[in-house]
Design an enzyme around this catalytic site. Structure first.
Site, PDB file in Angstrom:
ATOM      1  N   SER A   1       0.834  -1.205   0.000  1.00 17.26           N
ATOM      2  CA  SER A   1       0.000   0.000   0.000  1.00 17.26           C
ATOM      3  C   SER A   1       0.867   1.253   0.000  1.00 17.26           C
ATOM      4  O   SER A   1       2.074   1.192   0.223  1.00 17.26           O
ATOM      5  CB  SER A   1      -0.893  -0.001   1.237  1.00 17.26           C
ATOM      6  N   LYS A   2       0.206   2.376  -0.229  1.00 13.45           N
ATOM      7  CA  LYS A   2       0.907   3.659  -0.211  1.00 13.45           C
ATOM      8  C   LYS A   2       1.572   3.875   1.147  1.00 13.45           C
ATOM      9  O   LYS A   2       2.682   4.374   1.236  1.00 13.45           O
ATOM     10  CB  LYS A   2      -0.113   4.765  -0.490  1.00 13.45           C
TER      11      LYS A   2
END
Ligand code: GLU
Length: 383
Positions: free
Chosen positions: A349-350
Site C-alpha cells: 500500500s501507499k
C-alpha cells in the site's frame, strides 16, 4: 479407432503449407499432442513438447491447410488438444479512474504491453468508470500520462483512438442494456426490485439463522421481490410505473465452472459458492462484470491479463460468456500474483511506501480534494 478430429469444414483450396513465419499472429494456431483423450494436462504438455521438438517450433502455426495438416497428423496419430481461433492477439489494460495508478497496476499494464509486443498484437487502454461514485477527477489523465512516461505505448484506447471505441465505459452506456435484455430473455438473468432495507433485512435474517456471509443466491432469491417470484403482470406494472430495479444473473445450482488460467492452471468453482451478482444497476449503468465481458468481446480481446484479485470473479465471467453465446471466442485468462508488502502480508500500500521510503506510484499525484501529494518515481529521480 482413429482419434477424433475437431476441424470445421476443410477449405476448398488449401493455402500453401507454412506460407508465413511463426511471428504472424493472423494465422490459425493449432496446438497438438499425442494422447488418448483422457490425458492429464501435464502429460498433454509432454506430448506437445515432444511434437514441437520434432518439428522444431514453439507453437505450431498453420495456415488454412487442413488437408495437409490432417495428413501429417494422421501419420503420427495424435489427438488435437486445442484449436485456437484465427485471431490477432489483443490485450487490454482496464483501470478504473479511482485514483493514481498503483505500481501493481503499472506492472499489469507492462505485462499486457510486453505480451502484445511479443505476439505482434495490440495493446488497448480502456477506462472502466461504471462506478460513478468512485470517480476521481484527474485520475484518467494521470493514468495516460504515467503509462506514457513508462514508455508503455497504447495502440488503441482513450488517448489513442481506434475502430472499436469509445474506450471509456461511461461513453458506451447505450451498448450494454441489450445484452442484459438478452440474458433476461434467455432466462439467465432476472429483474430484482428489492429496496436496500429489504436487502438488509434478508441479510440480518440469514445471519440470525447462522449463515456467516448471507448472499442473494439460489436459496434466498425465492424469498425476495424479483421477476422469478412476482407474477408477470406485477413485474410489468412495476417496470412501467418506473419502480427501481436491478438485473441479476440467475446463478445455476451446483454446477462446477472450470477455467484454465495461464498462470494458475485449472480453476474450478462450484456455483453454490457464487451469488446472483448484479449485472445492471438501477442508475442505468452496467456493473463492472457485465461491462467488462461485453467490452472484451466487442473489442476482440484474446487474452485477459490482470491482477489476481479478479480471479474470484472469473467463473462469473466464464458463465457470462457462455450465457451470451460467446464461449468460442472467450479470451484466455492470466491472473497475476499481487505485489505484496515486504513482509509478504497483504497487498503493498501507499502507507508501506511512506513507511519504508519508496514511492508506490509512477509519477507524483496530487489528491484533488485534500491537495495531499503522493510521491512518484519520476519526480523522485529514480529513472
Ligand atoms: N477495472 C478493473 C480494475 O480496475 C479491471 C479488471 C480487469 O482487468 O478485468 O482493476
Amino acid at each position: 479407432p482413429p482419434p477424433p478430429f475437431f476441424f470445421p469444414a476443410y477449405p476448398a483450396t488449401p493455402a500453401p503449407l507454412w506460407s508465413r513465419g511463426l511471428g504472424d499472429v493472423y494465422k490459425r494456431q493449432v496446438v497438438v499432442g499425442w494422447g488418448d483423450g483422457g490425458t492429464s494436462q501435464e502429460l498433454r504438455h509432454q506430448h506437445l513438447r515432444l511434437f514441437v521438438s520434432f518439428f522444431g517450433g514453439d507453437i505450431f502455426i498453420f495456415n488454412h491447410i487442413f488437408i495437409a495438416f490432417h495428413l501429417i497428423i494422421r501419420n503420427f496419430n495424435p489427438l488435437i488438444i486445442t484449436q485456437m481461433e484465427n485471431r490477432r492477439v489483443r490485450v487490454r489494460f482496464a483501470p478504473s479512474p479511482t485514483g493514481p495508478l498503483h505500481i501493481g497496476g503499472v506492472r499489469t499494464a507492462l505485462y499486457n504491453y510486453l505480451f502484445a509486443k511479443k505476439h505482434g498484437g495490440d495493446f488497448l487502454l480502456r477506462i472502466e468508470d461504471t462506478d460513478q461514485s468512485r470517480f476521481v477527477a484527474g485520475a484518467e489523465n494521470y493514468i495516460v500520462d504515467a503509462l506514457s512516461w513508462c514508455g508503455i505505448h497504447i495502440d488503441e484506447g482513450v488517448s489513442a483512438g481506434g475502430s472499436k471505441g469509445p474506450y471509456k465505459q461511461s461513453e458506451r452506456k447505450a451498448i450494454y442494456r441489450q445484452y442484459a435484455d438478452q440474458l433476461i430473455e434467455s432466462k439467465l438473468a432476472y429483474y430484482a426490485f428489492d429496496t436496500p432495507e429489504e436487502l438488509t433485512e434478508m441479510r440480518e435474517r440469514m445471519k440470525s439463522a447462522g449463515v456467516a456471509s448471507p448472499q442473494y443466491n439460489a436459496i434466498t432469491r425465492s424469498g425476495m421481490k424479483n421477476s422469478l417470484t412476482l407474477p408477470t403482470e406485477e413485474v410489468r406494472a412495476r417496470i412501467n410505473r418506473g419502480d427501481k430495479y436491478v438485473i441479476r444473473i440467475k446463478m445455476p445450482r451446483n454446477e462446477d465452472v472450470k477455467l484454465e488460467d495461464i498462470i494458475r492452471g485449472w480453476v474450478s468453482v462450484n456455483t453454490n459458492n457464487l451469488d446472483d451478482k448484479v449485472l445492471f444497476k438501477s442508475d442505468g449503468m452496467p456493473t463492472y462484470h457485465l461491462a467488462n465481458v461485453v467490452d472484451d468481446y466487442l473489442m476482440g480481446i484474446t487474452h485477459v491479463i490482470r491482477g489476481e484479485e479478479w480471479l474470484p470473479s472469473a467463473p462469473l465471467h466464464v458463465l457470462l460468456y457462455r450465457s451470451l453465446g460467446w464461449e468460442s471466442v472467450m479470451p484466455k485468462f492470466a491472473h497475476l500474483p499481487l505485489i505484496l508488502k515486504p513482509d509478504g502480508n497483504g497487498k503493498l500500500s501507499k502507507r508501506d511506501g511512506d513507511r519504508l521510503g519508496f514511492p508506490v506510484f509512477p509519477t507524483n499525484w496530487t489528491n484533488p480534494e485534500t491537495g495531499e501529494v503522493s510521491s512518484g518515481y519520476r519526480e523522485g529521480g529514480y529513472y
